[in-house]
Design a protein around this motif. Structure first.
Motif, mmCIF file in Angstrom:
data_model
loop_
_atom_site.group_PDB
_atom_site.id
_atom_site.type_symbol
_atom_site.label_atom_id
_atom_site.label_comp_id
_atom_site.label_asym_id
_atom_site.label_seq_id
_atom_site.Cartn_x
_atom_site.Cartn_y
_atom_site.Cartn_z
ATOM 1 N N GLU A 47 -3.411 -4.516 -7.005
ATOM 2 C CA GLU A 47 -3.846 -4.817 -8.369
ATOM 3 C C GLU A 47 -5.041 -5.766 -8.371
ATOM 4 O OE1 GLU A 47 -2.836 -3.443 -10.975
ATOM 5 O OE2 GLU A 47 -0.761 -2.777 -10.712
ATOM 6 N N GLN A 48 -6.102 -5.373 -9.090
ATOM 7 C CA GLN A 48 -7.218 -6.293 -9.253
ATOM 8 C C GLN A 48 -6.868 -7.315 -10.328
ATOM 9 O OE1 GLN A 48 -11.080 -4.686 -10.217
ATOM 10 N NE2 GLN A 48 -12.056 -6.711 -10.231
ATOM 11 N N LEU A 49 -6.978 -8.594 -9.948
ATOM 12 C CA LEU A 49 -6.606 -9.674 -10.865
ATOM 13 C C LEU A 49 -7.770 -10.577 -11.231
ATOM 14 C CD1 LEU A 49 -3.156 -10.791 -9.408
ATOM 15 C CD2 LEU A 49 -3.625 -9.169 -11.234
ATOM 16 N N GLY A 50 -8.917 -10.381 -10.576
ATOM 17 C CA GLY A 50 -10.032 -11.258 -10.886
ATOM 18 C C GLY A 50 -11.313 -10.831 -10.206
ATOM 19 N N ILE A 51 -12.313 -11.690 -10.317
ATOM 20 C CA ILE A 51 -13.636 -11.467 -9.735
ATOM 21 C C ILE A 51 -14.117 -12.797 -9.165
ATOM 22 C CG2 ILE A 51 -16.032 -10.802 -10.200
ATOM 23 C CD1 ILE A 51 -14.983 -9.125 -12.552
ATOM 24 N N ILE A 52 -14.647 -12.770 -7.951
ATOM 25 C CA ILE A 52 -15.094 -13.991 -7.279
ATOM 26 C C ILE A 52 -16.590 -13.889 -6.989
ATOM 27 C CG2 ILE A 52 -14.797 -15.506 -5.279
ATOM 28 C CD1 ILE A 52 -11.976 -14.420 -4.977
ATOM 29 N N ARG A 53 -17.345 -14.909 -7.363
ATOM 30 C CA ARG A 53 -18.773 -14.949 -7.052
ATOM 31 C C ARG A 53 -18.997 -15.247 -5.575
ATOM 32 N NH1 ARG A 53 -20.630 -18.632 -11.840
ATOM 33 N NH2 ARG A 53 -20.583 -20.168 -10.169
ATOM 34 N N ASP A 54 -20.101 -14.773 -5.049
ATOM 35 C CA ASP A 54 -20.407 -14.961 -3.634
ATOM 36 C C ASP A 54 -20.557 -16.440 -3.281
ATOM 37 O OD1 ASP A 54 -21.049 -13.803 -1.030
ATOM 38 O OD2 ASP A 54 -23.040 -14.640 -1.358
ATOM 39 N N ASP A 55 -21.125 -17.236 -4.188
ATOM 40 C CA ASP A 55 -21.320 -18.661 -3.886
ATOM 41 C C ASP A 55 -19.994 -19.398 -3.774
ATOM 42 O OD1 ASP A 55 -21.113 -18.219 -6.750
ATOM 43 O OD2 ASP A 55 -21.622 -20.324 -7.020
ATOM 44 N N ILE A 56 -18.952 -18.839 -4.356
ATOM 45 C CA ILE A 56 -17.612 -19.418 -4.244
ATOM 46 C C ILE A 56 -16.865 -18.821 -3.054
ATOM 47 C CG2 ILE A 56 -15.361 -19.571 -5.398
ATOM 48 C CD1 ILE A 56 -17.008 -19.625 -8.058
ATOM 49 N N LEU A 57 -17.075 -17.533 -2.819
ATOM 50 C CA LEU A 57 -16.374 -16.847 -1.744
ATOM 51 C C LEU A 57 -16.668 -17.452 -0.376
ATOM 52 C CD1 LEU A 57 -14.548 -14.506 -0.898
ATOM 53 C CD2 LEU A 57 -16.594 -13.070 -0.739
ATOM 54 N N TYR A 115 -16.900 -15.399 -20.303
ATOM 55 C CA TYR A 115 -17.860 -16.493 -20.186
ATOM 56 C C TYR A 115 -18.133 -16.794 -18.717
ATOM 57 C CZ TYR A 115 -19.992 -21.047 -21.254
ATOM 58 O OH TYR A 115 -20.852 -22.103 -21.362
ATOM 59 N N GLU A 116 -19.322 -17.336 -18.461
ATOM 60 C CA GLU A 116 -19.678 -17.761 -17.110
ATOM 61 C C GLU A 116 -20.519 -19.019 -17.176
ATOM 62 O OE1 GLU A 116 -21.939 -16.200 -13.022
ATOM 63 O OE2 GLU A 116 -21.965 -14.957 -14.827
ATOM 64 N N ASP A 117 -20.221 -19.960 -16.297
ATOM 65 C CA ASP A 117 -21.084 -21.117 -16.115
ATOM 66 C C ASP A 117 -20.974 -21.572 -14.671
ATOM 67 O OD1 ASP A 117 -18.705 -22.593 -15.929
ATOM 68 O OD2 ASP A 117 -18.881 -23.455 -17.933
ATOM 69 N N GLU A 118 -21.432 -22.789 -14.381
ATOM 70 C CA GLU A 118 -21.449 -23.259 -12.998
ATOM 71 C C GLU A 118 -20.051 -23.384 -12.402
ATOM 72 O OE1 GLU A 118 -20.968 -26.745 -15.660
ATOM 73 O OE2 GLU A 118 -22.326 -25.014 -15.618
ATOM 74 N N ARG A 119 -19.000 -23.435 -13.243
ATOM 75 C CA ARG A 119 -17.624 -23.570 -12.751
ATOM 76 C C ARG A 119 -17.049 -22.248 -12.265
ATOM 77 N NH1 ARG A 119 -14.556 -25.053 -17.673
ATOM 78 N NH2 ARG A 119 -16.164 -23.722 -18.598
ATOM 79 N N GLY A 120 -17.610 -21.126 -12.690
ATOM 80 C CA GLY A 120 -17.089 -19.831 -12.284
ATOM 81 C C GLY A 120 -17.079 -18.836 -13.425
ATOM 82 N N LEU A 121 -16.094 -17.922 -13.380
ATOM 83 C CA LEU A 121 -16.001 -16.814 -14.330
ATOM 84 C C LEU A 121 -14.736 -16.971 -15.177
ATOM 85 C CD1 LEU A 121 -16.916 -13.926 -11.861
ATOM 86 C CD2 LEU A 121 -18.446 -15.112 -13.444
ATOM 87 N N PHE A 122 -14.866 -16.691 -16.482
ATOM 88 C CA PHE A 122 -13.775 -16.946 -17.409
ATOM 89 C C PHE A 122 -13.553 -15.763 -18.353
ATOM 90 C CE2 PHE A 122 -15.647 -20.876 -16.048
ATOM 91 C CZ PHE A 122 -14.555 -21.681 -15.742
ATOM 92 N N PRO A 123 -12.792 -14.749 -17.897
ATOM 93 C CA PRO A 123 -12.368 -13.691 -18.829
ATOM 94 C C PRO A 123 -11.190 -14.218 -19.642
ATOM 95 C CG PRO A 123 -11.580 -13.229 -16.606
ATOM 96 C CD PRO A 123 -12.353 -14.506 -16.527
#
Length: 301
Positions: free
Chosen positions: A37-47, A211-219
């Motif tokens: 199950e896909q539960l989210g999305i991770i940005r490369d700068d965080i990964l 929403y998205e900002d410097e903290r990450g991704l917010f669905p």
């Protein structure tokens, strides 16, 4: 005053609250899975920070996927492994948002009210881009057919969006809480609204945005409540989350929505209030349909 038409200004604000583009999944983001199950999305700068923990995260850069290790088979073991990773990253001070650690956990689920797949520290939820849920209350009264609304200003010491305008009371939905419990709790803590009044609040729907900002991704999906209060009622800050409250007419609120002073999602919630109460008319607002559809976004997973 707005320098461009009010409706256009609000459409632009809606776009800012939905900054994430699906095209990013093939560019600088990775789909996050637990089991199948896909539960989210991770940005490369965080990964790049999570890749240091291969016993927890199985990263496939070819397929652009991140999977929580199959060795973590229960909600408890997943939650514990995630907490260990996040505490280490927090202590290393390599991810800024973790310095705002709240000791409050969100449930991670595919759909609302399902059994949690695991729990995550609230300050870290945006790092995994998992679905988040909040509750917001608009307190108001009517006088001679005019609506008056209680608007809060966030404390300048708040970890996020300090000093910005806000709804009367609001909060994220923590593990074990439901929307009604959450809003009753937040009403008392943030605005001094006692349970005997807040339980009269009406559940009036949701808004959703990515929403998205410097903290990450917010669905995020926010559950909305309206509370009609007595004319002599005055909210008061209790827990230092709010600095003060203002009582503004609906027209004053509408004008302020153009100012950029509101916390981004709170402006969407007040826009929804204006629409639901007939304070915004399709006869007079050319972009009415775009405003209605724009506050109910869908997520790419």
């Amino acid at each position: 005053m707005c320098s461009i038409p009010w409706g256009q200004k609000m459409v632009e604000h809606i776009h800012k609250c939905n900054r994430f583009s699906k095209d990013r999944l093939s560019q600088d983001c990775f789909s996050f899975f637990v089991d199948s199950e896909q539960l989210g999305i991770i940005r490369d700068d965080i990964l790049i920070h999570f890749e240091r923990f291969p016993s927890v995260f199985d990263v496939n850069r070819t397929n652009r996927t991140v999977k929580l290790s199959d060795t973590l088979k229960t909600s408890e073991t997943r939650s514990e492994a995630m907490e260990r990773v996040l505490i280490q990253l927090r202590d290393e001070k390599v991810i800024k948002c973790l310095q705002g650690w709240r000791n409050e956990c969100y449930s991670v689920t595919k759909n609302f009210m399902e059994t949690p797949v695991f729990a995550i520290e609230r300050a870290a939820a945006g790092l995994l881009g998992v679905k988040q849920y909040g509750c917001h209350l608009s307190a108001y009264y009517r006088s001679d057919s005019e609506y008056y609304m209680w608007i809060g200003r966030r404390s300048p010491q708040k970890q996020t969006f300090p000093g910005m305008l806000d709804n009367t009371a609001a909060g994220g939905m923590s593990v074990g809480m439901n929307p009604t419990d959450t809003i009753v709790k937040e009403c008392q803590e943030e605005a001094g609204i006692l349970p005997e009044l807040s339980v009269k609040a009406c559940s009036v729907g949701t808004i959703s945005y990515f929403y998205e900002d410097e903290r990450g991704l917010f669905p995020e999906t926010d559950f909305l409540f309206d509370l009609e209060v007595p004319r002599d009622f005055i909210p008061r800050p209790i827990d230092e989350e709010m600095a003060e409250f203002y009582c503004w007419s609906a027209n004053e609120v509408k004008t302020k929505l153009c100012s950029g002073e509101f916390k981004p999602n709170c402006a969407l919630i007040l826009l929804d209030f204006l629409i639901r109460h007939g304070l915004l008319s399709p006869d007079k607002e050319p972009l009415y349909s775009q405003l209605v559809s724009g506050i109910h976004n869908s997520f790419p997973f």
